[in-house]
Structures are given as structure tokens and as C-alpha cells.
Design a protein around this motif. Structure first.
Motif, mmCIF file in Angstrom:
data_model
loop_
_atom_site.group_PDB
_atom_site.id
_atom_site.type_symbol
_atom_site.label_atom_id
_atom_site.label_comp_id
_atom_site.label_asym_id
_atom_site.label_seq_id
_atom_site.Cartn_x
_atom_site.Cartn_y
_atom_site.Cartn_z
ATOM 1 N N CYS A 135 0.896 -1.324 -0.427
ATOM 2 C CA CYS A 135 -0.384 0.129 -0.073
ATOM 3 C C CYS A 135 1.100 1.397 -0.049
ATOM 4 O O CYS A 135 1.865 1.321 0.478
ATOM 5 C CB CYS A 135 -0.499 0.541 1.008
ATOM 6 N N HIS A 159 0.235 3.842 1.519
ATOM 7 C CA HIS A 159 -0.066 4.337 2.084
ATOM 8 C C HIS A 159 1.334 4.415 3.587
ATOM 9 O O HIS A 159 1.656 5.142 3.871
ATOM 10 C CB HIS A 159 -1.303 4.100 3.168
ATOM 11 N N THR A 160 1.571 2.872 3.773
ATOM 12 C CA THR A 160 2.649 2.775 4.420
ATOM 13 C C THR A 160 3.299 1.663 3.913
ATOM 14 O O THR A 160 4.741 1.440 4.503
ATOM 15 C CB THR A 160 2.467 2.282 6.401
ATOM 16 N N SER A 175 2.004 -1.933 3.778
ATOM 17 C CA SER A 175 1.690 -2.445 4.277
ATOM 18 C C SER A 175 1.051 -3.627 2.633
ATOM 19 O O SER A 175 0.732 -3.117 1.727
ATOM 20 C CB SER A 175 1.032 -2.678 5.415
ATOM 21 N N CYS A 201 -7.622 -1.314 0.508
ATOM 22 C CA CYS A 201 -6.409 -2.142 1.948
ATOM 23 C C CYS A 201 -7.164 -2.218 3.078
ATOM 24 O O CYS A 201 -8.108 -1.441 3.428
ATOM 25 C CB CYS A 201 -5.173 -0.563 2.154
ATOM 26 N N VAL A 219 -5.824 -2.435 6.204
ATOM 27 C CA VAL A 219 -5.428 -1.801 7.102
ATOM 28 C C VAL A 219 -5.322 -0.702 7.288
ATOM 29 O O VAL A 219 -6.199 -0.353 8.453
ATOM 30 C CB VAL A 219 -3.502 -1.843 6.922
ATOM 31 N N HIS A 220 -6.035 0.408 6.573
ATOM 32 C CA HIS A 220 -6.428 1.836 6.904
ATOM 33 C C HIS A 220 -8.219 2.401 5.797
ATOM 34 O O HIS A 220 -8.157 3.059 6.054
ATOM 35 C CB HIS A 220 -5.262 3.263 7.161
ATOM 36 N N ASP A 221 -7.969 0.769 4.904
ATOM 37 C CA ASP A 221 -9.640 1.322 3.975
ATOM 38 C C ASP A 221 -8.982 1.889 3.197
ATOM 39 O O ASP A 221 -10.113 2.912 2.801
ATOM 40 C CB ASP A 221 -10.435 1.556 5.032
ATOM 41 N N ALA A 222 -7.985 2.678 2.414
ATOM 42 C CA ALA A 222 -7.796 2.712 1.450
ATOM 43 C C ALA A 222 -8.249 2.104 0.132
ATOM 44 O O ALA A 222 -8.910 0.805 0.025
ATOM 45 C CB ALA A 222 -6.021 3.410 1.192
ATOM 46 N N PRO A 254 -6.615 7.018 3.263
ATOM 47 C CA PRO A 254 -5.494 8.169 3.668
ATOM 48 C C PRO A 254 -4.028 8.980 3.003
ATOM 49 O O PRO A 254 -3.326 9.239 3.209
ATOM 50 C CB PRO A 254 -5.314 7.781 4.516
HETATM 51 S S1 FES Z 1 -1.724 1.035 5.215
HETATM 52 FE FE1 FES Z 1 -3.022 0.954 3.642
HETATM 53 S S2 FES Z 1 -4.010 2.525 3.705
HETATM 54 FE FE2 FES Z 1 -2.629 2.453 5.618
#
Ligand code: FES
Length: 114
Positions: A48, A50-51, A53, A72, A74-77, A90
């Protein structure tokens, strides 16, 4: 020169559907997934923007419940299936890293540089 690395067959994927893979090539591991929608297939690295992950929380599940966007866990992107661009969550405007794939017959391959 490009090598074809077998990922899966089309039967492994519903439409829409997704399939995760981890392939070793030239001493490196490529973690990715393919998404099939309307008969077309797309490949992305399972990381991802974002991080960094992995996106999946259930094996081979990379799509939202409607099967219309990559999600995603992890944080729903959410990401567009055809471009990998983040359209919700995010990391708006960032994109998944595309991986080169090829469909030959009923098989999907990753194109590896040799
Ligand atoms: S790691 Fe994918 S939205 Fe945060």
C-alpha cells in the motif's frame, strides 16, 4: 529479455476477482496480486502506498465488497482497478505500483526482466 513467470489460471479468479501471489525471480521475491474485471486483468505489487503494508487481510481478497475498487485492509484506502490510483482513504492521489502481466490462453504470467 523478459521471462514469463506463471501466476495462476483464469479459473483461479472470478470476474470481478483477485488473486495474490509471491514469486521468486532473480534472487528477489515479488509479492503482488492480479485483479480481473470485465475480462481484463491488472497486476500490482502488494504494497500500500500509505505505509507499505500488504493490502489483503484474507488470502486473495483485494477487492471491496462490491468488487468495484481495490481495498487496503489496513486503513481502508480504495484504489481504481484499472490504474491503481487511490480515490478514497489516507493516501489520495497516490497509486499502487503496477506490475507487468500477460494473459496467454487461460494462464496469467508476470513478466520478469532477465
Ligand atoms: S496501509 Fe493501506 S491504507 Fe494504510
Amino acid at each position: 529479455m523478459k521471462n514469463l513467470l506463471f501466476i495462476c489460471t483464469l479459473e483461479n479468479l472470478s470476474d470481478p476477482g483477485s488473486y495474490g501471489f509471491s514469486l521468486d525471480f532473480a534472487g528477489k521475491t515479488v509479492d503482488g496480486f492480479v485483479v480481473r474485471r470485465d475480462g481484463e486483468c491488472f497486476g500490482y505489487r502488494n504494497s500500500c502506498p500509505h505505509t507499505g503494508s500488504p493490502l489483503d487481510w484474507v488470502e486473495h481478497q483485494f477487492l471491496d465488497i462490491e468488487g468495484s475498487l481495490i481495498q487496503c485492509a489496513v486503513h481502508d484506502a480504495r484504489f481504481l482497478i484499472d490504474t491503481g490510483e487511490c480515490v478514497m482513504g489516507p493516501c489520495p492521489g497516490e497509486s499502487l505500483e503496477s506490475l507487468p502481466i500477460r494473459v496467454k490462453g487461460d494462464k496469467i504470467y508476470l513478466l520478469g526482466d532477465a
